[in-house]
Design a protein around this motif. Structure first.
Motif, short mmCIF file in Angstrom:
data_model
loop_
_atom_site.label_atom_id
_atom_site.label_comp_id
_atom_site.label_asym_id
_atom_site.label_seq_id
_atom_site.Cartn_x
_atom_site.Cartn_y
_atom_site.Cartn_z
N ARG A 1 0.90 -1.22 -0.02
CA ARG A 1 0.01 0.10 0.02
C ARG A 1 0.94 1.27 0.01
NH1 ARG A 1 -2.66 -3.58 -1.24
NH2 ARG A 1 -4.56 -4.39 -0.24
N CYS B 1 1.50 5.20 0.76
CA CYS B 1 1.23 6.36 1.39
C CYS B 1 0.94 7.69 0.41
CB CYS B 1 2.26 6.88 2.49
SG CYS B 1 1.76 8.15 3.36
N VAL B 2 -0.01 8.41 0.51
CA VAL B 2 -0.30 9.46 -0.10
C VAL B 2 0.99 10.70 -0.01
CG1 VAL B 2 -2.50 9.02 -0.95
CG2 VAL B 2 -2.00 10.60 1.00
N ASN B 3 1.18 10.69 1.13
CA ASN B 3 2.16 11.79 1.70
C ASN B 3 3.74 11.46 1.61
OD1 ASN B 3 0.26 12.88 2.98
ND2 ASN B 3 0.31 11.88 5.05
N ASN C 1 4.28 0.22 3.72
CA ASN C 1 3.14 -0.43 4.44
C ASN C 1 2.86 -1.63 3.60
OD1 ASN C 1 1.67 1.63 6.15
ND2 ASN C 1 2.56 2.77 4.63
N GLY D 1 -6.00 0.88 8.85
CA GLY D 1 -6.15 1.04 7.22
C GLY D 1 -5.35 2.46 7.03
N LYS D 2 -4.52 3.03 7.89
CA LYS D 2 -3.87 4.24 7.53
C LYS D 2 -2.42 3.79 7.41
CE LYS D 2 -7.31 7.57 7.62
NZ LYS D 2 -8.55 7.00 7.32
N CYS D 3 -1.48 4.86 6.86
CA CYS D 3 -0.15 4.59 6.89
C CYS D 3 0.37 4.54 8.32
CB CYS D 3 0.78 6.03 6.26
SG CYS D 3 2.41 5.88 6.42
N GLY E 1 -1.21 8.82 7.00
CA GLY E 1 -1.84 9.34 5.63
C GLY E 1 -2.62 8.25 4.97
N GLU E 2 -3.38 8.54 4.18
CA GLU E 2 -4.35 7.98 3.45
C GLU E 2 -3.42 6.71 2.53
OE1 GLU E 2 -7.73 7.57 3.23
OE2 GLU E 2 -7.87 9.18 4.79
N LEU E 3 -3.96 5.41 2.21
CA LEU E 3 -3.20 4.50 1.71
C LEU E 3 -3.83 4.35 0.18
CD1 LEU E 3 -1.99 2.16 4.70
CD2 LEU E 3 -0.83 3.71 3.49
N LYS E 4 -3.03 4.18 -0.61
CA LYS E 4 -3.44 3.64 -2.07
C LYS E 4 -2.72 2.38 -2.38
CE LYS E 4 -4.52 8.01 -4.21
NZ LYS E 4 -4.01 8.87 -5.26
#
Ligand code: AMP
Length: 224
Positions: free
Chosen positions: A128, A130-132, A138, A150-152, A157-160
């Motif tokens: 995954r 991290c958007v940052n 991750n 569910g976050k970094c 941060g949000e994960l993609k």
């Protein structure tokens, strides 16, 4: 310090590379990340590269080689660099070697992470982003770097996911290229391994990518 970093997708190359980058204060030149930034920014280079990346093919050498050689000429690379994701085939290795020799630049270290192909594949599918920060590791399948709620796990941060990480055909294609010892990425790593055998100033470090992140890092640090 000039460092080349090899490892199949899924071997923890990004994670270990970040450690080297911090230790030696090097710019981390990642060919895949440069392409992704260009795609995001809607540049001409990004448009040229997108279809290849989505299929898991290599972006043609005519596009990739000048892009990286020009990047290495920038001011922040004067004292050193960590090159990650390039060279990816034997031709790129030869062209890089020629360009370095021409510029009078000596390579210091080459790192190769060795990992079984099936294990590498499972790890990619759990990765995954991290958007940052691209360098925040991750992975939902690796306990040591599992996201938190569910976050970094580093910054929250949000994960993609990367679209090419979830596509099995694309992963197989990327690994076909990596594990190809004749013309692919391993051929380019072995090109530098041969150079290192002839030139003791180039250190070739082999790491077993099988254990956890901490163990691989400890092995890397002990061999530097
Ligand atoms: P990576 O982030 O290293 O997995 O790279 C993502 C994608 O970018 C690869 O699957 C290729 O399509 C492209 N790419 C990255 N590095 C290179 C390279 N050295 N030569 C050609 N294509 C590359």
């Amino acid at each position: 310090m000039k460092i080349l970093f090899f490892g199949p997708n899924g071997s923890g190359k990004g994670t270990q590379g970040a450690i080297l980058k911090d230790k030696y204060h090097l710019p981390h030149i990642e060919s895949g990340a440069i392409f992704r930034e260009n795609i995001k920014g809607g540049t001409e280079l990004g448009a040229k590269a997108k279809a290849y990346i989505d299929r898991g093919d290599l972006v043609p050498d005519e596009v990739t080689i000048p892009m990286i050689l020009n990047r290495l000429k920038q001011d922040d690379c004067k004292k050193g660099w960590l090159l990650d994701g390039f060279p990816r085939n034997k031709n790129q290795a030869i062209k890089l070697d020629e360009a370095l020799k021409k510029a009078g630049i000596a390579l210091d270290i080459v790192v190769e992470i060795v990992l079984d192909r099936q294990i590498a594949k499972n790890r990619i599918m759990g990765r995954r982003l991290c958007v940052n920060d691209n360098n925040h590791p991750n992975n939902i399948y690796i306990d040591a770097i599992k996201p938190k709620d569910g976050k970094c796990r580093v910054c929250g941060g949000e994960l993609k996911t990367r679209s090419d990480d979830q596509d099995e055909d694309a992963i197989n294609k990327r690994h076909d290229i990596y594990y190809d010892k004749k013309t692919g990425t391993l051929a380019s790593a072995y090109y530098f391994k041969d150079l290192s055998a002839k030139n003791k100033l180039i250190k070739y470090i082999t790491l077993d990518g099988g254990p956890g992140v901490k163990e691989v890092t400890a092995d890397l640090v002990s061999k530097l």
